[in-house]
Design a protein around this motif. Structure first.
Motif, PDB file in Angstrom:
ATOM      1  N   LEU A 188      33.577  65.673  18.380  1.00 59.89           N
ATOM      2  CA  LEU A 188      32.856  66.781  17.753  1.00 59.89           C
ATOM      3  C   LEU A 188      31.415  66.899  18.240  1.00 59.89           C
ATOM      4  O   LEU A 188      30.698  67.822  17.838  1.00 59.89           O
ATOM      5  N   LEU A 189      30.982  65.965  19.081  1.00 51.90           N
ATOM      6  CA  LEU A 189      29.614  66.038  19.604  1.00 51.90           C
ATOM      7  C   LEU A 189      29.480  67.193  20.583  1.00 51.90           C
ATOM      8  O   LEU A 189      30.381  67.466  21.372  1.00 51.90           O
ATOM      9  N   ARG A 290      25.037  69.878  13.126  1.00 54.08           N
ATOM     10  CA  ARG A 290      26.098  70.338  12.229  1.00 54.08           C
ATOM     11  C   ARG A 290      27.037  69.188  11.862  1.00 54.08           C
ATOM     12  O   ARG A 290      27.570  69.166  10.747  1.00 54.08           O
ATOM     13  N   LEU A 291      27.223  68.226  12.752  1.00 55.23           N
ATOM     14  CA  LEU A 291      28.090  67.089  12.450  1.00 55.23           C
ATOM     15  C   LEU A 291      27.511  66.275  11.294  1.00 55.23           C
ATOM     16  O   LEU A 291      28.239  65.876  10.376  1.00 55.23           O
ATOM     17  N   VAL A 292      26.223  66.029  11.324  1.00 55.35           N
ATOM     18  CA  VAL A 292      25.590  65.273  10.246  1.00 55.35           C
ATOM     19  C   VAL A 292      25.683  66.051   8.929  1.00 55.35           C
ATOM     20  O   VAL A 292      25.908  65.465   7.858  1.00 55.35           O
ATOM     21  N   GLU A 363      39.579  66.783  10.741  1.00 57.93           N
ATOM     22  CA  GLU A 363      39.703  68.106  10.116  1.00 57.93           C
ATOM     23  C   GLU A 363      38.545  68.430   9.170  1.00 57.93           C
ATOM     24  O   GLU A 363      37.909  69.483   9.313  1.00 57.93           O
ATOM     25  N   PRO A 364      38.207  67.565   8.202  1.00 59.49           N
ATOM     26  CA  PRO A 364      37.128  67.941   7.275  1.00 59.49           C
ATOM     27  C   PRO A 364      35.742  67.932   7.921  1.00 59.49           C
ATOM     28  O   PRO A 364      34.789  68.454   7.349  1.00 59.49           O
ATOM     29  N   PHE A 365      35.631  67.347   9.132  1.00 60.72           N
ATOM     30  CA  PHE A 365      34.328  67.267   9.804  1.00 60.72           C
ATOM     31  C   PHE A 365      34.107  68.387  10.810  1.00 60.72           C
ATOM     32  O   PHE A 365      33.023  68.488  11.377  1.00 60.72           O
ATOM     33  N   ARG A 368      33.430  74.456  11.771  1.00 62.83           N
ATOM     34  CA  ARG A 368      33.778  75.775  11.218  1.00 62.83           C
ATOM     35  C   ARG A 368      34.729  75.688  10.028  1.00 62.83           C
ATOM     36  O   ARG A 368      35.111  76.724   9.461  1.00 62.83           O
ATOM     37  N   VAL A 369      35.119  74.504   9.648  1.00 67.16           N
ATOM     38  CA  VAL A 369      36.023  74.337   8.503  1.00 67.16           C
ATOM     39  C   VAL A 369      35.209  74.448   7.210  1.00 67.16           C
ATOM     40  O   VAL A 369      34.223  73.736   7.016  1.00 67.16           O
ATOM     41  N   ILE A 370      35.636  75.358   6.351  1.00 68.76           N
ATOM     42  CA  ILE A 370      34.977  75.528   5.044  1.00 68.76           C
ATOM     43  C   ILE A 370      35.721  74.649   4.035  1.00 68.76           C
ATOM     44  O   ILE A 370      36.919  74.843   3.785  1.00 68.76           O
ATOM     45  N   LEU A 371      35.030  73.671   3.505  1.00 72.80           N
ATOM     46  CA  LEU A 371      35.666  72.744   2.574  1.00 72.80           C
ATOM     47  C   LEU A 371      35.906  73.426   1.229  1.00 72.80           C
ATOM     48  O   LEU A 371      35.060  74.199   0.752  1.00 72.80           O
ATOM     49  N   PRO A 372      37.062  73.195   0.621  1.00 67.88           N
ATOM     50  CA  PRO A 372      37.346  73.805  -0.688  1.00 67.88           C
ATOM     51  C   PRO A 372      36.380  73.301  -1.760  1.00 67.88           C
ATOM     52  O   PRO A 372      35.881  72.174  -1.680  1.00 67.88           O
TER      53      PRO A 372
END
Length: 503
Positions: A188-189, A290-292, A363-365, A368-372
């Protein structure tokens, strides 16, 4: 060394201590025939000339090594016929050894020199004796201390080696690099080019660390507990200290009391390299803020789930048992988070604390994934979902209830049970035979196997055969059948429907 009880002396050869070779060779009676004596005189003259060039201290070392009060400086092996054994004994086979007085010195190919001194020319014999006496003198120095003390010196020398000290100083960084290099989060870097270059550099920088077994490198002041071998190199005044189990060796210089590695490392370069790959990784993290942020979001979500972990664990367990795919978003999210472990504190550089994140999924990291949203409203919804699962798990459908419809053909639960019963009794029957039995088709092959007598023969006699085939495949897809190399077997879910234990 302990061959004192095995040595014999003859006045004509004061430089020699004769020893019987071979388990059944207990003693020496005399030196052999005339030819043998001629060879011995030749060998003795060579050794005596060489001893004249040795210092008194060196001669005394050799005599002490053989534990003799005589002039003897070299053991000469004889066989059970009292003839010269053609190979001289290596001194490392005698050092720290004890031999039974009931037997001669054991014969092994590794315990003697390869050269047959009997057949050597004058020049070759002279060179051979130079090596042999140098080896004996080296082992005589080594034998002044016990094997245990020498091993401890080698281990201490290994721990003092500059690279080992650097590794211990940078252990946290080295371990972090290895962990993060195998973490899914690294993908993801930002800047794939930078990541590719960094990974290439890691392979170069980490190679010397990886070549040293963990049991040697990361065990404090000790090393592995396997049995070790010592190979003596008198020419370089070194002992090769080997562990066959770890496939690793170090070299101890006796005179300098210093250990070297098989491939020595440029320390200035090693120090710069380990610092550089840490700095480069931290720079990549700085370019990926964004990763942090996502890690912060995941940490917050994990905290939100803490009061209701029992609820969500119950849901996941029952959902898995019922083989149900659809679930509220937070259930799917929690299932992902169950595989995530975050450090309590973010100590040190980004490399150090990111390496402490354990996860099987990215996936949760993903940026662009919006966490529920995890809140009390969602918990209420999940509790209702659990109640529904419990209802499904306890509900036993009536036989007349519809299970599935295929092309206008309704398969009831009662008929489904009949299909499953037939399959359980005939697991090895191919699909086309099963379908023919269920529609009630009669063939010679079915009669021979007496399948037309089965109670479920013609159970679906108003179905077309291709629709029966499709129904069986749907039952398999629903998790009630497991495909075998030929035929099907019932799963736990199917056996549960039939009200019996799985086979």
């Amino acid at each position: 060394m302990s061959v004192e009880q095995h040595t014999y002396h003859f006045d004509a050869y004061p430089m020699f201590a004769f020893v019987p070779m071979g388990k059944k060779n207990k003693r020496i009676r005399s030196v052999g025939q005339k030819v043998q004596k001629g060879l011995l005189h030749r060998l003795h003259d060579h050794v005596k000339r060489k001893m004249d060039a040795f210092t008194r201290e060196e001669r005394m070392k050799l005599q002490a090594f053989l534990e003799q009060d005589t002039e003897a400086v070299l053991p000469i092996p004889l066989n059970k016929e009292d003839e010269l054994y053609p190979h001289l004994i290596k001194p490392e086979q005698l050092i720290w050894q004890s031999f039974s007085p009931m037997h001669g010195i054991p014969i092994h190919s590794s315990s003697t020199y390869r050269e047959s001194y009997i057949n050597l020319s004058t020049e070759e014999l002279d060179q051979h004796l130079d090596q042999v006496l140098r080896d004996y003198l080296f082992c005589a120095d080594v034998a002044k201390q016990t094997r245990h003390d020498l091993e401890q010196q080698i281990v201490d020398g290994f721990q003092r080696h500059p690279f080992i000290q650097l590794a211990k100083e940078k252990e946290e960084v080295v371990q972090a690099v290895e962990k993060i290099n195998h973490s899914p989060l690294i993908s993801l870097l930002n800047s794939p080019e930078d990541l590719s270059f960094w990974r290439h550099r890691v392979e170069i920088v980490m190679r010397p660390y990886r070549e040293i077994p963990d049991a040697w490198l990361w065990r404090g002041e000790s090393i592995c507990s396997h049995e070790k071998q010592m190979i003596f190199h008198a020419a370089s005044s070194e002992i090769e200290y080997c562990c066959d189990s770890c496939r690793f060796s170090v070299y101890y210089n006796v005179s300098e009391e210093r250990v070297r590695l098989k491939e020595e490392i440029n320390m200035e370069r090693a120090q710069k390299r380990i610092a550089t790959i840490e700095r480069q990784f931290n720079e990549m993290v700085e370019k990926t803020p964004r990763l942090v942020e996502k890690i912060d979001e995941v940490a917050k979500a994990l905290s939100s789930f803490e009061p209701v972990v029992d609820l969500y664990n119950d849901v996941l367990d029952l959902k898995s048992r019922l083989e149900i795919d659809e679930a509220p978003d937070t259930v799917t999210f929690y299932e992902q988070l169950r595989k995530v472990s975050l450090p309590e504190e973010r100590e040190g550089s980004p490399l150090l604390w990111l390496s402490k994140i354990s996860t099987d999924t990215i996936e949760p990291f993903k940026p662009r994934v919006i966490l529920p949203i995890v809140n009390e409203t969602e918990f209420t919804r999940v509790r209702a979902y659990l109640d529904n699962l419990i209802s499904l798990s306890t509900h036993s459908p009536r036989n007349e209830e519809q299970y599935v419809t295929i092309k206008g053909n309704v398969l009831t639960f009662g008929e489904l049970k009949g299909v499953l019963q037939f399959i359980s009794m005939h697991e090895n029957q191919p699909l086309h035979v099963m379908s023919k039995v269920l529609i009630g088709q009669t063939t010679n092959a079915l009669r021979i196997q007496r399948l037309h007598e089965d109670e479920n023969y013609g159970l679906l006699n108003d179905w077309e055969e291709k629709h029966v085939v499709k129904a069986i495949k749907l039952i398999e897809k629903d998790g009630m059948l497991e495909k075998l190399s030929k035929g099907y077997a019932l799963t736990e879910k199917a056996n549960s429907l039939l009200g019996r234990e799985s086979q």
